[in-house]
Design an enzyme around this catalytic site. Structure first.
Site, PDB file in Angstrom:
ATOM      1  CE  LYS A 236      -1.695  -1.584   3.777  1.00  0.00           C
ATOM      2  NZ  LYS A 236      -2.421  -1.827   5.037  1.00  0.00           N
TER       3      LYS A 236
ATOM      4  CB  THR B  31      -6.006   8.298   7.223  1.00  0.00           C
ATOM      5  OG1 THR B  31      -4.951   8.766   8.084  1.00  0.00           O
ATOM      6  CG2 THR B  31      -6.187   9.259   6.065  1.00  0.00           C
TER       7      THR B  31
ATOM      8  N   GLY C  64      -7.604   3.735  10.679  1.00  0.00           N
ATOM      9  CA  GLY C  64      -8.228   2.470  10.280  1.00  0.00           C
ATOM     10  C   GLY C  64      -8.312   2.215   8.785  1.00  0.00           C
ATOM     11  CB  THR C  65      -6.855   3.848   5.771  1.00  0.00           C
ATOM     12  OG1 THR C  65      -5.552   3.941   6.365  1.00  0.00           O
ATOM     13  CG2 THR C  65      -7.516   5.202   5.829  1.00  0.00           C
ATOM     14  N   GLY C  66      -6.061   0.972   6.763  1.00  0.00           N
ATOM     15  CA  GLY C  66      -5.465  -0.328   6.402  1.00  0.00           C
ATOM     16  C   GLY C  66      -6.396  -1.478   6.766  1.00  0.00           C
ATOM     17  CB  CYS C  67      -8.465  -2.094   9.815  1.00  0.00           C
ATOM     18  SG  CYS C  67      -7.188  -1.798  11.045  1.00  0.00           S
TER      19      CYS C  67
HETATM   20  N1  LIG Z   1      -4.737  10.414   2.045  1.00  0.00           N
HETATM   21  C1  LIG Z   1      -5.123   9.362   1.302  1.00  0.00           C
HETATM   22  N2  LIG Z   1      -5.787   9.564   0.134  1.00  0.00           N
HETATM   23  C2  LIG Z   1      -6.189   8.518  -0.620  1.00  0.00           C
HETATM   24  N3  LIG Z   1      -5.946   7.244  -0.305  1.00  0.00           N
HETATM   25  C3  LIG Z   1      -5.290   6.973   0.835  1.00  0.00           C
HETATM   26  C4  LIG Z   1      -4.828   8.010   1.701  1.00  0.00           C
HETATM   27  N4  LIG Z   1      -4.204   7.441   2.775  1.00  0.00           N
HETATM   28  C5  LIG Z   1      -4.275   6.116   2.587  1.00  0.00           C
HETATM   29  N5  LIG Z   1      -4.909   5.806   1.420  1.00  0.00           N
HETATM   30  C6  LIG Z   1      -5.220   4.477   0.893  1.00  0.00           C
HETATM   31  O1  LIG Z   1      -5.806   3.759   1.969  1.00  0.00           O
HETATM   32  C7  LIG Z   1      -5.423   2.393   1.927  1.00  0.00           C
HETATM   33  C8  LIG Z   1      -4.716   2.041   3.228  1.00  0.00           C
HETATM   34  O2  LIG Z   1      -3.379   2.462   3.127  1.00  0.00           O
HETATM   35  P1  LIG Z   1      -2.410   2.892   4.273  1.00  0.00           P
HETATM   36  O3  LIG Z   1      -1.041   2.827   3.683  1.00  0.00           O
HETATM   37  O4  LIG Z   1      -2.850   4.181   4.859  1.00  0.00           O
HETATM   38  O5  LIG Z   1      -2.672   1.741   5.309  1.00  0.00           O
HETATM   39  P2  LIG Z   1      -2.164   1.567   6.780  1.00  0.00           P
HETATM   40  O6  LIG Z   1      -1.019   2.473   7.043  1.00  0.00           O
HETATM   41  O7  LIG Z   1      -1.948   0.119   6.934  1.00  0.00           O
HETATM   42  O8  LIG Z   1      -3.403   2.024   7.668  1.00  0.00           O
HETATM   43  P3  LIG Z   1      -3.550   1.819   9.270  1.00  0.00           P
HETATM   44  O9  LIG Z   1      -3.314   3.111   9.923  1.00  0.00           O
HETATM   45  O10 LIG Z   1      -4.969   1.368   9.418  1.00  0.00           O
HETATM   46  O11 LIG Z   1      -2.566   0.794   9.715  1.00  0.00           O
HETATM   47  C9  LIG Z   1      -4.546   2.266   0.686  1.00  0.00           C
HETATM   48  O12 LIG Z   1      -5.347   1.877  -0.401  1.00  0.00           O
HETATM   49  C10 LIG Z   1      -3.991   3.667   0.491  1.00  0.00           C
HETATM   50  O13 LIG Z   1      -3.600   3.874  -0.831  1.00  0.00           O
HETATM   51  C1  LIG Z   2      -6.657  -2.755  17.245  1.00  0.00           C
HETATM   52  C2  LIG Z   2      -5.996  -2.056  16.112  1.00  0.00           C
HETATM   53  N1  LIG Z   2      -5.699  -2.766  15.001  1.00  0.00           N
HETATM   54  C3  LIG Z   2      -5.107  -2.165  13.958  1.00  0.00           C
HETATM   55  C4  LIG Z   2      -4.803  -0.821  13.984  1.00  0.00           C
HETATM   56  C5  LIG Z   2      -4.195  -0.188  12.747  1.00  0.00           C
HETATM   57  O1  LIG Z   2      -3.317   0.764  12.920  1.00  0.00           O
HETATM   58  C6  LIG Z   2      -5.118  -0.101  15.174  1.00  0.00           C
HETATM   59  N2  LIG Z   2      -4.845   1.222  15.308  1.00  0.00           N
HETATM   60  N3  LIG Z   2      -5.712  -0.750  16.219  1.00  0.00           N
END
Ligand SMILES: Nc1ncnc2c1ncn2[C@@H]1O[C@H](COP(=O)(O)OP(=O)(O)OP(=O)(O)O)[C@@H](O)[C@H]1O
Ligand SMILES: Cc1ncc(CO)c(N)n1
Length: 267
Positions: free
Chosen positions: A173, A204, A206-209
Site C-alpha cells: 500500500k 485516516t 483504520g484505513t489499512g484495516c
Molecule cells: N490520504 C489518502 N488519500 C487517498 N488514499 C489513501 C490516503 N491514505 C491512505 N490511502 C489508501 O488507503 C489504503 C490504506 O493504506 P495505508 O497505507 O494508509 O494503510 P495503513 O497504514 O496500513 O493504515 P492503518 O493506519 O490502518 O494501519 C490504501 O489503499 C492507500 O492507498
Molecule cells: C486494534 C488495532 N488494530 C489495527 C490498527 C491499525 O493501525 C489499530 N490502530 N488498532
C-alpha cells in the site's frame, strides 16, 4: 449469506481493528464474525493500554466458529505476541479456510507497537505461507525487507522480496508516500496498480484495516483477486473522502456513505 471472519484487536474508539472490520463487512453485505486477539484502550489520539487475550481463549474462539459455521473468508489484523501468532497459525492450518488475507499490523499511526517487535519474524514465518494475500503498508514492508522504500520502483522490489516469504499475492500500500496513493499488487508474475489521488484529510484512522477487510469480503463474494482489490480500493477511497471528524485527533473513515446515499438518507 457469505460469512467472513476477522482475527484482530479491538479498538475502543471504533475506527480501526475489529470494529472497522465488522463495519466494512456489514457495508459489503457479508455476515461478520470476530476472534479478538487483544483489547486496546485507544482513541483518535493514541493507544493507551493493551491487554492480550490468552492463547487458550484465542484457540477456543477460533474453534467455536469453525466447528459450527462455514467460513468464506478470513482476515488477520493485529496479532500482538509470538504465542498469539502460533496458536492462530496452528488452528488455521487445521481448519484450512480457502481465503486468508493477512494485514501485518505492526505500529499504529500514533506510533504504538501493536505487534511486539520480537514477533515480527514469527508473523512472517507462520502467517505468510497461509496467506492468499498480504497487505503491508510502506513502514511494514520496510521492516519485512529491511530496505528503504521511497519510490514505486522500490515498492515493486520490496513486493518481490515479500512474495518470496510465502504469500501468494502481495499488495503493497502506498498510503504513506507523498504522491498519489498507489497500491501495487504482485502475484509472482506481474504487477497491477491501483491508484487514487491523495485525499487531503487527517482522518485516516483504520484505513489499512478497512482495505484488507473489504478485499476479504469481495473475495468471499466471489470476485477475482484483481476485482476484489479494485473494488476495495474504490471503497476505501470513498470512505476516506467522507471520513468523519470524530474526536480530537485522527478521525475514522465513513463505512456507510455509499449505502446511506443509495438509500437517500444523505444528499
Ligand atoms: N490520504 C489518502 N488519500 C487517498 N488514499 C489513501 C490516503 N491514505 C491512505 N490511502 C489508501 O488507503 C489504503 C490504506 O493504506 P495505508 O497505507 O494508509 O494503510 P495503513 O497504514 O496500513 O493504515 P492503518 O493506519 O490502518 O494501519 C490504501 O489503499 C492507500 O492507498
Ligand atoms: C486494534 C488495532 N488494530 C489495527 C490498527 C491499525 O493501525 C489499530 N490502530 N488498532
Amino acid at each position: 449469506m457469505k460469512k467472513v471472519l476477522t482475527i484482530a484487536g479491538s479498538d475502543s474508539s471504533g475506527g480501526a481493528g475489529i470494529q472497522a472490520d465488522l463495519k466494512t463487512f456489514s457495508a459489503h453485505g457479508v455476515f461478520g464474525m470476530s476472534v479478538i486477539t487483544a483489547v486496546t484502550a485507544q482513541n483518535t489520539q493514541g493507544v493507551f493500554a493493551v491487554q492480550d487475550i490468552t492463547r487458550d481463549v484465542i484457540a477456543k474462539q477460533i474453534e467455536a466458529i469453525f466447528e459450527d459455521i462455514e467460513v468464506d473468508g478470513v482476515k488477520i489484523g493485529m496479532v500482538s505476541q509470538v504465542q498469539t501468532i502460533e496458536v492462530i497459525a496452528e488452528q488455521l492450518r487445521h481448519y484450512a479456510p480457502q481465503t486468508i488475507v493477512v494485514d501485518p499490523v505492526m505500529v499504529s499511526k500514533s506510533g504504538y507497537h501493536l505487534l511486539n517487535p520480537e514477533a515480527e519474524v514469527t508473523l512472517i514465518k507462520e502467517l505468510l505461507p497461509l496467506a492468499m494475500m498480504v497487505t503491508p503498508n510502506i513502514p511494514e514492508a520496510e521492516v519485512m525487507t529491511k530496505m528503504s522504500i521511497r519510490t514505486l520502483k522500490q515498492m515493486e522490489e520490496a513486493a518481490k522480496i515479500i512474495y518470496q516469504m510465502g504469500a501468494k499475492n502481495v499488495l503493497l500500500k502506498g498510503g504513506h508516500l507523498e504522491d498519489d496513493s498507489t497500491d501495487i499488487l504482485y502475484d509472482g508474475r506481474e504487477f497491477s496498480y491501483f491508484s487514487s489521488s491523495r485525499i487531503a484529510t487527517k482522518n485516516t484512522h483504520g484505513t489499512g484495516c478497512t482495505l484488507s477487510s473489504a478485499i476479504t469480503a469481495n473475495m468471499a463474494l466471489g470476485y477475482s483477486l484483481n476485482e476484489a482489490v479494485s473494488r476495495a480500493k474504490e471503497y476505501i477511497t470513498i470512505a476516506i473522502q467522507h471520513s468523519l471528524s470524530i474526536g480530537k485527533g485522527v478521525g475514522p473513515t465513513h463505512h456507510f456513505y455509499t449505502l446511506y446515499k443509495k438509500a437517500g438518507l444523505i444528499e
